[in-house]
Design a protein around this motif. Sequence first.
Motif, short mmCIF file in Angstrom:
data_model
loop_
_atom_site.label_atom_id
_atom_site.label_comp_id
_atom_site.label_asym_id
_atom_site.label_seq_id
_atom_site.Cartn_x
_atom_site.Cartn_y
_atom_site.Cartn_z
N ILE A 85 0.83 -1.20 0.00
CA ILE A 85 0.00 0.00 0.00
C ILE A 85 0.87 1.25 0.00
CG2 ILE A 85 -1.68 1.34 1.32
CD1 ILE A 85 -2.78 -1.45 2.28
N GLY A 86 1.91 1.27 0.82
CA GLY A 86 2.82 2.41 0.84
C GLY A 86 3.46 2.66 -0.51
N ASP A 87 3.90 1.58 -1.16
CA ASP A 87 4.50 1.70 -2.50
C ASP A 87 3.48 2.17 -3.53
OD1 ASP A 87 6.91 0.82 -1.43
OD2 ASP A 87 6.76 -1.20 -2.27
N LEU A 88 2.25 1.69 -3.40
CA LEU A 88 1.20 2.03 -4.35
C LEU A 88 0.88 3.53 -4.34
CD1 LEU A 88 -0.98 0.99 -6.35
CD2 LEU A 88 -2.44 0.60 -4.37
N VAL A 89 0.89 4.15 -3.18
CA VAL A 89 0.51 5.57 -3.08
C VAL A 89 1.69 6.52 -3.18
CG1 VAL A 89 -1.53 4.97 -1.72
CG2 VAL A 89 0.56 5.73 -0.56
N ALA A 90 2.90 6.01 -3.06
CA ALA A 90 4.09 6.87 -3.05
C ALA A 90 4.21 7.65 -4.36
CB ALA A 90 5.35 6.04 -2.82
N GLY A 91 4.22 8.97 -4.25
CA GLY A 91 4.42 9.82 -5.41
C GLY A 91 3.30 9.79 -6.44
N ARG A 92 2.13 9.36 -6.04
CA ARG A 92 1.02 9.22 -6.97
C ARG A 92 -0.20 9.93 -6.42
NH1 ARG A 92 -1.64 3.48 -8.76
NH2 ARG A 92 -3.33 4.38 -9.97
N ARG A 93 -1.06 10.40 -7.30
CA ARG A 93 -2.31 11.00 -6.83
C ARG A 93 -3.49 10.18 -7.32
NH1 ARG A 93 -6.12 13.80 -8.32
NH2 ARG A 93 -6.03 15.07 -6.45
N PHE A 94 -4.56 10.23 -6.57
CA PHE A 94 -5.79 9.53 -6.90
C PHE A 94 -6.93 10.53 -6.86
CE2 PHE A 94 -3.06 6.25 -5.25
CZ PHE A 94 -3.35 5.14 -6.01
N ASN A 95 -7.84 10.45 -7.81
CA ASN A 95 -9.06 11.26 -7.76
C ASN A 95 -10.05 10.66 -6.78
OD1 ASN A 95 -8.47 13.31 -9.70
ND2 ASN A 95 -8.87 11.84 -11.33
#
Length: 145
Positions: A85-95
């Motif tokens: 989960i940490g890797d999935l959200v790192a440096g990424r944005r989600f609407n």
Amino acid sequence: MSNISDPLVASPRLEGLVPPSLRPRTRKIVLEGYELALDIGFHEFEVGNPQRLIVTVEVWIDEASFASADEVGLAWNYDYLRTMIGDLVAGRRFNLQETLAREIYERVAARRGVTALRVVTRKPDVYPDCVGVGVELSSFPPSAA
């Protein structure tokens, strides 16, 4: 002289004491309340402003994937949940929380031994009079209300 309080001394395994009616029918691994700060939301004031998001993942696993002895190699590695989960959200944005929940769900569902799954995301700071707003995905049918 034996040192019973020594955690390195293996405890004898007691067999036959649990009646069949009390034997485990399910086994669950839980990552509860994992708090992240990430860029999520589609409102103009949300974009580029990281928000707190709370993630809970409950993973039911089959008996073969649940450690039968006190050996790390036998365990379903729940560290995977937090790291993934940490890797999935790192440096990424989600609407949408729905998108993040779905991506977490798909990654966990594909793992060895998973028999049921629940993923919950929640933004705790959206409304001052609410604990949070969020989404849930699960493999369970909706309960009758």
